[in-house]
Design a protein around this motif. Structure first.
Motif, short mmCIF file in Angstrom:
data_model
loop_
_atom_site.label_atom_id
_atom_site.label_comp_id
_atom_site.label_asym_id
_atom_site.label_seq_id
_atom_site.Cartn_x
_atom_site.Cartn_y
_atom_site.Cartn_z
N LEU A 1 0.84 -1.21 0.00
CA LEU A 1 0.00 0.00 0.00
C LEU A 1 0.86 1.25 0.00
CD1 LEU A 1 -2.65 -0.74 2.77
CD2 LEU A 1 -3.05 -0.59 0.31
N PRO A 2 0.62 2.17 -0.91
CA PRO A 2 1.31 3.46 -0.80
C PRO A 2 0.94 4.10 0.54
CG PRO A 2 0.27 3.23 -2.95
CD PRO A 2 -0.22 2.09 -2.10
N PRO A 3 1.87 4.76 1.21
CA PRO A 3 1.61 5.31 2.55
C PRO A 3 0.30 6.09 2.69
CG PRO A 3 3.93 5.44 2.08
CD PRO A 3 3.27 4.96 0.81
N PRO A 4 -0.12 6.90 1.70
CA PRO A 4 -1.38 7.63 1.89
C PRO A 4 -2.62 6.72 1.99
CG PRO A 4 -0.09 8.63 0.14
CD PRO A 4 0.58 7.33 0.49
N GLU A 5 -2.51 5.46 1.54
CA GLU A 5 -3.64 4.55 1.57
C GLU A 5 -3.74 3.75 2.87
OE1 GLU A 5 -3.97 2.18 -2.00
OE2 GLU A 5 -3.31 3.88 -3.22
N SER B 1 11.82 -0.27 9.28
CA SER B 1 12.79 0.72 8.84
C SER B 1 13.29 1.46 10.07
CB SER B 1 12.13 1.71 7.88
OG SER B 1 12.98 2.81 7.63
N ASP B 2 14.57 1.80 10.09
CA ASP B 2 15.12 2.52 11.23
C ASP B 2 14.86 4.02 11.19
OD1 ASP B 2 16.19 0.36 12.60
OD2 ASP B 2 18.03 0.40 11.41
N ASP B 3 14.59 4.56 10.00
CA ASP B 3 14.54 6.01 9.93
C ASP B 3 13.29 6.61 9.30
OD1 ASP B 3 15.27 5.04 7.46
OD2 ASP B 3 17.21 6.01 7.42
N GLU B 4 12.85 6.13 8.14
CA GLU B 4 11.72 6.75 7.47
C GLU B 4 10.96 5.71 6.66
OE1 GLU B 4 13.51 9.67 4.97
OE2 GLU B 4 14.28 8.20 3.57
N VAL B 5 9.73 6.08 6.27
CA VAL B 5 8.98 5.23 5.36
C VAL B 5 9.74 5.22 4.04
CG1 VAL B 5 6.80 4.89 4.14
CG2 VAL B 5 6.80 5.82 6.46
N ALA B 6 10.01 4.03 3.53
CA ALA B 6 10.83 3.95 2.33
C ALA B 6 10.30 2.87 1.40
CB ALA B 6 12.28 3.64 2.70
N ALA B 7 10.21 3.22 0.13
CA ALA B 7 9.81 2.26 -0.90
C ALA B 7 11.03 1.42 -1.29
CB ALA B 7 9.28 3.00 -2.12
N PHE B 8 10.77 0.17 -1.67
CA PHE B 8 11.84 -0.67 -2.20
C PHE B 8 11.25 -1.67 -3.18
CE2 PHE B 8 10.31 -3.04 1.44
CZ PHE B 8 10.45 -4.38 1.10
N TYR C 1 6.86 -1.21 0.94
CA TYR C 1 7.26 -0.11 1.82
C TYR C 1 7.74 -0.63 3.16
CZ TYR C 1 4.98 2.67 -1.68
OH TYR C 1 4.64 3.24 -2.88
N ARG C 2 8.81 0.01 3.65
CA ARG C 2 9.30 -0.20 5.01
C ARG C 2 8.77 0.92 5.88
NH1 ARG C 2 14.03 -1.08 1.84
NH2 ARG C 2 14.82 -3.17 2.11
N TRP C 3 8.45 0.60 7.13
CA TRP C 3 7.92 1.60 8.07
C TRP C 3 8.70 1.58 9.37
CZ3 TRP C 3 3.67 4.83 7.59
CH2 TRP C 3 2.90 4.67 6.44
N PRO C 4 9.07 2.73 9.90
CA PRO C 4 9.59 2.76 11.27
C PRO C 4 8.46 2.30 12.21
CG PRO C 4 10.05 4.83 10.15
CD PRO C 4 9.10 4.06 9.28
N VAL C 5 8.77 1.46 13.16
CA VAL C 5 7.76 0.89 14.04
C VAL C 5 7.00 1.99 14.78
CG1 VAL C 5 7.34 -0.67 15.98
CG2 VAL C 5 9.03 -1.26 14.27
N ASP C 6 7.70 3.00 15.27
CA ASP C 6 7.02 4.07 16.00
C ASP C 6 6.02 4.80 15.10
OD1 ASP C 6 8.31 3.51 18.38
OD2 ASP C 6 9.86 5.03 18.08
N GLU C 7 6.37 5.01 13.85
CA GLU C 7 5.45 5.70 12.94
C GLU C 7 4.23 4.83 12.62
OE1 GLU C 7 5.36 8.09 8.71
OE2 GLU C 7 7.27 7.76 9.71
#
Length: 141
Positions: free
Chosen positions: A47-51, A76-83, A91-97
């Protein structure tokens, strides 16, 4: 996996036969408050982050009060990142986010797990177990 309301879990009720349903995460076509638990195991990674918020709102709509959500995703350690992933972008997500998104959607985090696989040093994994909070008109908004 959706656990029908009235059944706590397959572990507690080994004779229970959870129903599996194929559908869109954005609209599963089930009644409000009709499931006790949702397992979203790496289901949201494409899912793209906005969804994401819309899908979390759909999960919340389906769950009974205090219903449980367990969701797995790439960490992810730092930011939402596509791969690049096998089929399409993931997408990778920082757990806190990711946890903050759950909170905004009306969930309370109960437990989290993070793991790095020795076989895949390029991938980190995370999971969050959460419960649905209150059913006031503004909860989850």
């Amino acid at each position: 996996m959706l656990v029908p309301a009235g059944r706590q879990s397959a572990r507690v009720h080994p004779a229970a036969h959870p129903r599996f349903r194929l559908g869109s995460m954005t609209d599963l076509g089930l009644p409000d408050h009709s499931v006790a638990g949702i397992l979203s195991w790496f289901s949201t990674i494409h899912l793209p982050p906005p969804e994401l918020d819309g899908v979390l709102a759909e999960f919340r709509r389906l769950l009974v009060p205090s219903g449980r959500l367990v969701i797995g995703f790439f960490d992810s350690d730092d930011e939402v990142a596509a791969f690049d992933h096998k089929v399409c972008t993931a997408y990778r997500w920082p757990v806190d986010e990711f946890s903050a998104r759950l909170t905004r959607a009306g969930f309370t985090e109960r437990e989290r797990s993070r793991q790095q696989s020795p076989e895949r040093p390029d991938r980190a994994y995370a999971a969050i177990a959460a419960t649905k909070e209150g059913d006031s008109p503004t909860a989850g908004r």
